[in-house]
Design a protein around this motif. Structure first.
Motif: not given
Length: 65
Positions: A1-7
């Motif tokens: 599971m990857t976590t994507r960061y929202n800027l």
């Protein structure tokens, strides 16, 4: 599971701002230390004292420490 960061996330904006402020503070601190050392080197003057002999009427110069 990857976590994507929202800027655009407010927490990421605050974290980025804190990082930027800390980097600027570090740069200003290093530059201030450099200027302080340069000022300390330039502000050293030799000590020179003038004495007058009341017996002969002559002036004497003596270098101090």
């Amino acid at each position: 599971m990857t976590t994507r960061y929202n800027l655009r996330n407010p927490e990421m904006i605050i974290a980025g701002s804190a990082l930027l402020v800390s980097l600027i503070t570090a740069f200003v601190s290093i530059y201030s230390a450099f200027i302080d050392r340069a000022y300390a080197r330039a502000s050293v003057w030799p000590r020179l004292e003038i004495f007058r002999s009341y017996n002969d009427g002559y002036f004497f110069l003596r270098g101090g420490q």
